[in-house]
Motif scaffolding. Structure first.
Motif, PDB file in Angstrom:
ATOM      1  N   TYR A  60      11.538  -3.751  -0.904  1.00  0.00           N
ATOM      2  CA  TYR A  60      12.584  -2.824  -1.333  1.00  0.00           C
ATOM      3  C   TYR A  60      13.116  -3.192  -2.711  1.00  0.00           C
ATOM      4  CZ  TYR A  60      17.259  -0.649  -1.197  1.00  0.00           C
ATOM      5  OH  TYR A  60      18.410   0.041  -1.476  1.00  0.00           O
ATOM      6  N   PHE A  61      13.099  -4.498  -3.034  1.00  0.00           N
ATOM      7  CA  PHE A  61      13.642  -4.946  -4.310  1.00  0.00           C
ATOM      8  C   PHE A  61      12.880  -4.355  -5.494  1.00  0.00           C
ATOM      9  CE2 PHE A  61      14.917  -8.903  -1.796  1.00  0.00           C
ATOM     10  CZ  PHE A  61      16.153  -8.377  -1.501  1.00  0.00           C
ATOM     11  N   SER A  62      11.594  -4.071  -5.307  1.00  0.00           N
ATOM     12  CA  SER A  62      10.835  -3.470  -6.408  1.00  0.00           C
ATOM     13  C   SER A  62      11.397  -2.119  -6.789  1.00  0.00           C
ATOM     14  CB  SER A  62       9.354  -3.340  -6.025  1.00  0.00           C
ATOM     15  OG  SER A  62       8.697  -4.585  -6.121  1.00  0.00           O
ATOM     16  N   LEU A  63      11.839  -1.342  -5.802  1.00  0.00           N
ATOM     17  CA  LEU A  63      12.408  -0.029  -6.093  1.00  0.00           C
ATOM     18  C   LEU A  63      13.805  -0.137  -6.686  1.00  0.00           C
ATOM     19  CD1 LEU A  63      11.215   1.816  -2.893  1.00  0.00           C
ATOM     20  CD2 LEU A  63      10.606   2.454  -5.211  1.00  0.00           C
ATOM     21  N   VAL A  64      14.560  -1.119  -6.240  1.00  0.00           N
ATOM     22  CA  VAL A  64      15.948  -1.256  -6.688  1.00  0.00           C
ATOM     23  C   VAL A  64      16.032  -1.882  -8.078  1.00  0.00           C
ATOM     24  CG1 VAL A  64      18.178  -2.318  -6.192  1.00  0.00           C
ATOM     25  CG2 VAL A  64      16.778  -1.420  -4.337  1.00  0.00           C
ATOM     26  N   TYR A  65      15.190  -2.882  -8.341  1.00  0.00           N
ATOM     27  CA  TYR A  65      15.287  -3.626  -9.589  1.00  0.00           C
ATOM     28  C   TYR A  65      14.084  -3.427 -10.515  1.00  0.00           C
ATOM     29  CZ  TYR A  65      18.822  -6.124  -6.861  1.00  0.00           C
ATOM     30  OH  TYR A  65      19.906  -6.437  -6.084  1.00  0.00           O
ATOM     31  N   TYR A  66      12.888  -3.689 -10.019  1.00  0.00           N
ATOM     32  CA  TYR A  66      11.766  -3.882 -10.926  1.00  0.00           C
ATOM     33  C   TYR A  66      11.186  -2.584 -11.478  1.00  0.00           C
ATOM     34  CZ  TYR A  66      12.447  -8.191  -8.371  1.00  0.00           C
ATOM     35  OH  TYR A  66      13.023  -9.280  -7.774  1.00  0.00           O
ATOM     36  N   LEU A  67      11.061  -1.541 -10.668  1.00  0.00           N
ATOM     37  CA  LEU A  67      10.597  -0.267 -11.208  1.00  0.00           C
ATOM     38  C   LEU A  67      11.616   0.325 -12.196  1.00  0.00           C
ATOM     39  CD1 LEU A  67       8.842   1.464  -8.167  1.00  0.00           C
ATOM     40  CD2 LEU A  67       7.846   0.074  -9.989  1.00  0.00           C
ATOM     41  N   PRO A  68      12.933   0.288 -11.883  1.00  0.00           N
ATOM     42  CA  PRO A  68      13.895   0.742 -12.900  1.00  0.00           C
ATOM     43  C   PRO A  68      13.861  -0.089 -14.183  1.00  0.00           C
ATOM     44  CG  PRO A  68      14.913   0.797 -10.744  1.00  0.00           C
ATOM     45  CD  PRO A  68      13.586   0.105 -10.568  1.00  0.00           C
ATOM     46  N   ILE A  69      13.593  -1.397 -14.063  1.00  0.00           N
ATOM     47  CA  ILE A  69      13.486  -2.223 -15.273  1.00  0.00           C
ATOM     48  C   ILE A  69      12.284  -1.786 -16.098  1.00  0.00           C
ATOM     49  CG2 ILE A  69      12.915  -4.548 -16.102  1.00  0.00           C
ATOM     50  CD1 ILE A  69      14.752  -5.652 -13.929  1.00  0.00           C
ATOM     51  N   GLU A  70      11.142  -1.564 -15.434  1.00  0.00           N
ATOM     52  CA  GLU A  70       9.966  -1.071 -16.151  1.00  0.00           C
ATOM     53  C   GLU A  70      10.269   0.262 -16.828  1.00  0.00           C
ATOM     54  OE1 GLU A  70       6.816  -0.856 -13.327  1.00  0.00           O
ATOM     55  OE2 GLU A  70       6.659  -3.025 -13.063  1.00  0.00           O
ATOM     56  N   GLY A 128       0.779  -1.230   0.000  1.00  0.00           N
ATOM     57  CA  GLY A 128       0.000   0.000   0.000  1.00  0.00           C
ATOM     58  C   GLY A 128       0.811   1.280   0.000  1.00  0.00           C
ATOM     59  N   TYR A 129       2.056   1.221  -0.416  1.00  0.00           N
ATOM     60  CA  TYR A 129       2.849   2.440  -0.494  1.00  0.00           C
ATOM     61  C   TYR A 129       2.287   3.376  -1.572  1.00  0.00           C
ATOM     62  CZ  TYR A 129       6.414  -0.272   1.985  1.00  0.00           C
ATOM     63  OH  TYR A 129       7.086  -1.048   2.890  1.00  0.00           O
ATOM     64  N   GLU A 130       2.484   4.654  -1.366  1.00  0.00           N
ATOM     65  CA  GLU A 130       2.250   5.612  -2.430  1.00  0.00           C
ATOM     66  C   GLU A 130       3.524   5.704  -3.245  1.00  0.00           C
ATOM     67  OE1 GLU A 130       1.523  10.376  -3.257  1.00  0.00           O
ATOM     68  OE2 GLU A 130       1.487   9.613  -1.190  1.00  0.00           O
ATOM     69  N   ARG A 131       3.430   5.413  -4.524  1.00  0.00           N
ATOM     70  CA  ARG A 131       4.587   5.478  -5.407  1.00  0.00           C
ATOM     71  C   ARG A 131       4.672   6.858  -6.044  1.00  0.00           C
ATOM     72  NH1 ARG A 131       4.215   0.446  -9.444  1.00  0.00           N
ATOM     73  NH2 ARG A 131       5.358   1.988 -10.678  1.00  0.00           N
ATOM     74  N   ARG A 132       5.871   7.425  -6.031  1.00  0.00           N
ATOM     75  CA  ARG A 132       6.087   8.712  -6.681  1.00  0.00           C
ATOM     76  C   ARG A 132       7.356   8.640  -7.528  1.00  0.00           C
ATOM     77  NH1 ARG A 132       5.352  13.042  -1.666  1.00  0.00           N
ATOM     78  NH2 ARG A 132       3.479  12.085  -0.744  1.00  0.00           N
ATOM     79  N   THR A 133       7.333   9.326  -8.652  1.00  0.00           N
ATOM     80  CA  THR A 133       8.523   9.511  -9.469  1.00  0.00           C
ATOM     81  C   THR A 133       8.917  10.973  -9.355  1.00  0.00           C
ATOM     82  OG1 THR A 133       7.816   7.780 -11.006  1.00  0.00           O
ATOM     83  CG2 THR A 133       9.529   9.290 -11.767  1.00  0.00           C
ATOM     84  N   VAL A 181      14.082   9.481  -9.749  1.00  0.00           N
ATOM     85  CA  VAL A 181      13.960   8.893  -8.425  1.00  0.00           C
ATOM     86  C   VAL A 181      12.619   8.169  -8.327  1.00  0.00           C
ATOM     87  CG1 VAL A 181      13.800   9.330  -5.942  1.00  0.00           C
ATOM     88  CG2 VAL A 181      15.396  10.651  -7.349  1.00  0.00           C
ATOM     89  N   HIS A 182      12.670   6.860  -8.070  1.00  0.00           N
ATOM     90  CA  HIS A 182      11.469   6.093  -7.747  1.00  0.00           C
ATOM     91  C   HIS A 182      11.395   6.029  -6.221  1.00  0.00           C
ATOM     92  CE1 HIS A 182      10.621   4.819 -11.836  1.00  0.00           C
ATOM     93  NE2 HIS A 182      11.903   4.520 -11.973  1.00  0.00           N
ATOM     94  N   ALA A 183      10.293   6.489  -5.665  1.00  0.00           N
ATOM     95  CA  ALA A 183      10.181   6.577  -4.213  1.00  0.00           C
ATOM     96  C   ALA A 183       8.893   5.941  -3.730  1.00  0.00           C
ATOM     97  CB  ALA A 183      10.233   8.036  -3.761  1.00  0.00           C
ATOM     98  N   ALA A 184       8.959   5.382  -2.519  1.00  0.00           N
ATOM     99  CA  ALA A 184       7.776   4.825  -1.846  1.00  0.00           C
ATOM    100  C   ALA A 184       7.519   5.637  -0.586  1.00  0.00           C
ATOM    101  CB  ALA A 184       8.006   3.359  -1.487  1.00  0.00           C
ATOM    102  N   PHE A 185       6.284   6.034  -0.391  1.00  0.00           N
ATOM    103  CA  PHE A 185       5.896   6.853   0.751  1.00  0.00           C
ATOM    104  C   PHE A 185       4.839   6.152   1.584  1.00  0.00           C
ATOM    105  CE2 PHE A 185       7.856  10.016  -1.853  1.00  0.00           C
ATOM    106  CZ  PHE A 185       8.186  11.083  -1.042  1.00  0.00           C
ATOM    107  N   THR A 186       4.908   6.379   2.892  1.00  0.00           N
ATOM    108  CA  THR A 186       3.793   6.089   3.788  1.00  0.00           C
ATOM    109  C   THR A 186       3.413   7.422   4.412  1.00  0.00           C
ATOM    110  OG1 THR A 186       5.285   5.569   5.625  1.00  0.00           O
ATOM    111  CG2 THR A 186       4.525   3.728   4.277  1.00  0.00           C
ATOM    112  N   GLY A 187       2.236   7.924   4.052  1.00  0.00           N
ATOM    113  CA  GLY A 187       1.869   9.260   4.494  1.00  0.00           C
ATOM    114  C   GLY A 187       2.843  10.270   3.921  1.00  0.00           C
ATOM    115  N   ARG A 188       3.404  11.100   4.788  1.00  0.00           N
ATOM    116  CA  ARG A 188       4.351  12.126   4.318  1.00  0.00           C
ATOM    117  C   ARG A 188       5.790  11.636   4.355  1.00  0.00           C
ATOM    118  NH1 ARG A 188       6.709  14.868   8.678  1.00  0.00           N
ATOM    119  NH2 ARG A 188       5.875  14.306  10.727  1.00  0.00           N
ATOM    120  N   HIS A 189       6.011  10.398   4.760  1.00  0.00           N
ATOM    121  CA  HIS A 189       7.375   9.889   4.921  1.00  0.00           C
ATOM    122  C   HIS A 189       7.816   9.088   3.698  1.00  0.00           C
ATOM    123  CE1 HIS A 189       7.513  11.060   9.123  1.00  0.00           C
ATOM    124  NE2 HIS A 189       6.343  10.473   9.317  1.00  0.00           N
TER     125      HIS A 189
END
Length: 216
Positions: free
Chosen positions: A170-180, A78-83, A130-138
């Motif tokens: 965490y692997f989604s941010l390191v590998y899979y989102l950059p691959i996409e 349920g993270y909020e994804r931001r680029t 930058v691919h980032a995952a947020f919970t609320g404002r963090h």
């Protein structure tokens, strides 16, 4: 080489070429009459075809299962994804990068890491993604990559261990989102750099040596 030799003479020093690839190391060693010394290994994931499914299809079946599970865990967290642009988040990303360094036994000052990323944003015309995952404002995790010469170059990552809901996510941010992202831009490889080679190889990376060559 002439310029390096001239500068070395002025400074009464010996020139070295560091972190060069196989071909460059062979040429330099031949020209200098020295032998290359291996420093480390570099990792790069080749990206066949045109979609993430093509990347998956090139992997063994067990690895495909693992990757699908990791991506599902990230989606279900349920993270909020931001680029973002690096200039928008350099301070926060620097603090997360420092946390990751500390967990691997390399204590880093968050302020110093943030300054490095700010300088990088300025020096690279803020071209990093930058691919980032947020919970609320963090911001709880991020990866920073650059697009160049048909390759996506991963250059920094970090996470907040206390707030990250699961390490596998965490692997989604390191590998899979950059691959996409790479496939979106027609790139054919994701360059991952040194260290943590086992995790990278398990996700399809090939490792190649990096050499140091003494100038002789």
């Amino acid at each position: 080489m002439t310029a390096a030799a001239t500068l070395a003479t002025v400074e009464n020093a010996v020139p070295w070429w560091l972190y060069v690839t196989d071909e460059a190391a062979a040429e330099l060693a031949d020209a200098c009459g020295t032998k290359p010394v291996q420093l480390n290994q570099d990792a790069c994931i080749p990206l066949p075809g045109t979609t993430f499914d093509d990347y998956l299809a090139a992997l063994p079946s067990k690895r495909r299962v693992t990757i699908r599970r990791e991506r599902r865990a990230f989606a279900e967290a349920g993270y909020e994804r931001r680029t973002l642009r690096l200039s928008e988040c350099a301070d926060t990303a620097g603090a997360l990068a420092a946390q990751l360094q500390a967990r691997h036994g390399h204590p880093a000052d968050p302020a110093v890491m943030a300054a490095i990323l700010r300088d990088q944003a300025e020096g690279m015309a803020d071209s990093g993604v930058v691919h980032a995952a947020f919970t609320g404002r963090h911001m709880v995790a991020f990866s920073l990559a650059y697009h160049h010469a048909g390759t996506v170059w991963l250059r920094s990552t970090g996470y907040d261990h206390a707030r990250l809901r699961g390490a596998h996510e965490y692997f989604s941010l390191v590998y899979y989102l950059p691959i996409e992202e790479a496939y979106t831009h027609g790139a054919t490889a994701l360059h991952l750099g040194m260290e943590s080679l086992r995790a990278k190889v398990l996700r399809g990376a090939t490792a190649s040596p990096l050499w140091a060559v003494e100038g002789g």
